[in-house]
Write an enzyme that holds these catalytic residues in place. Structure first.
Site, mmCIF file in Angstrom:
data_model
loop_
_atom_site.group_PDB
_atom_site.id
_atom_site.type_symbol
_atom_site.label_atom_id
_atom_site.label_comp_id
_atom_site.label_asym_id
_atom_site.label_seq_id
_atom_site.Cartn_x
_atom_site.Cartn_y
_atom_site.Cartn_z
ATOM 1 N N HIS A 1 -12.299 31.797 182.141
ATOM 2 C CA HIS A 1 -13.515 31.157 182.656
ATOM 3 C C HIS A 1 -13.169 29.976 183.574
ATOM 4 O O HIS A 1 -13.648 29.895 184.708
ATOM 5 C CB HIS A 1 -14.362 30.690 181.463
ATOM 6 C CG HIS A 1 -15.654 30.068 181.818
ATOM 7 N ND1 HIS A 1 -16.837 30.758 181.777
ATOM 8 C CD2 HIS A 1 -15.965 28.808 182.206
ATOM 9 C CE1 HIS A 1 -17.823 29.951 182.130
ATOM 10 N NE2 HIS A 1 -17.308 28.756 182.393
ATOM 11 N N GLU A 2 -12.342 29.077 183.077
ATOM 12 C CA GLU A 2 -11.988 27.883 183.864
ATOM 13 C C GLU A 2 -11.117 28.245 185.072
ATOM 14 O O GLU A 2 -11.282 27.675 186.154
ATOM 15 C CB GLU A 2 -11.294 26.848 182.979
ATOM 16 C CG GLU A 2 -12.202 26.217 181.936
ATOM 17 C CD GLU A 2 -13.434 25.532 182.524
ATOM 18 O OE1 GLU A 2 -13.372 24.989 183.645
ATOM 19 O OE2 GLU A 2 -14.476 25.539 181.839
ATOM 20 N N HIS B 1 -13.323 29.366 187.904
ATOM 21 C CA HIS B 1 -13.938 28.243 188.641
ATOM 22 C C HIS B 1 -12.946 27.662 189.655
ATOM 23 O O HIS B 1 -13.288 27.450 190.820
ATOM 24 C CB HIS B 1 -14.359 27.128 187.682
ATOM 25 C CG HIS B 1 -15.565 27.411 186.871
ATOM 26 N ND1 HIS B 1 -16.746 27.894 187.387
ATOM 27 C CD2 HIS B 1 -15.782 27.247 185.535
ATOM 28 C CE1 HIS B 1 -17.633 28.013 186.423
ATOM 29 N NE2 HIS B 1 -17.072 27.635 185.280
#
Length: 185
Positions: A5-6, A9
């Site tokens: 997820h990170e 980003h």
């Protein structure tokens, strides 16, 4: 799930012009780079030990300088969506593994891993600052309203805790997650 997820980003921000995550050593899938001592270790451990009905935590957010993006207003939306989209894609990939290999391999934990990814995506798409859904809303709002909206960020954690306490999480997030989970299986 939180590492992917990170990373998503940071990678999206990098591709859209902001190298902040890369220069801070956070454009990596190494889980150690994404550990937040409180959110990744202390709080989840405390909740487990105390028998809390909820388990909650977070990774260290990847730094993004929205002013460094090629088109900050529009690109903020893509950076915000990239984390949840990465989790949904990971859940889809896991569901394919489950469908292809369930007759041949033990699948202990894969259903839970798929569920965690869907849960992380749905939760982060809530439009509560600083969650990812708020980045989408900020990118869509006119500048004046976006500025007012971002002021909620200092209360975001409190809003999330109140929502969890009131059971709104069960009413809003779980039905979405359950529907997606059922669709993928």
């Amino acid at each position: 799930a939180v590492v992917v997820h990170e990373f998503a980003h940071g990678w999206t921000a990098y591709k859209l012009g902001d190298p902040t995550a890369k220069y801070s050593g956070r454009l990596t899938l190494n889980p150690l780079a994404h550990i937040d001592p409180v959110g990744t270790i202390i709080l989840p451990l405390f909740l487990l030990i105390t028998g809390s009905p909820i388990l909650f935590g977070w990774a260290k957010p990847v730094p993004v300088n929205f002013a460094g993006l090629y088109n900050p207003k529009k690109d903020m939306i893509w950076v915000g969506l990239s984390g949840p989209c990465a989790n949904i894609l990971l859940a889809i990939f896991i569901s394919l593994i489950i469908k292809l290999k369930s007759a041949f391999l033990p699948l202990d934990g894969l259903h839970q891993y798929m569920l965690i990814n869907l849960l992380l995506a749905a939760f982060n798409l809530m439009p509560i600052p600083p969650l990812d859904g708020s980045r989408v809303v900020m990118g869509l709002l006119p500048p004046r309203l976006a500025y007012k909206y971002v002021q909620l960020e200092r209360f975001g954690f409190i809003i999330v805790i109140v929502m969890l306490y009131l059971g709104l999480f069960d009413i809003i997030i779980w039905p979405i997650v359950a529907m997606l989970f059922k669709m993928l299986l």
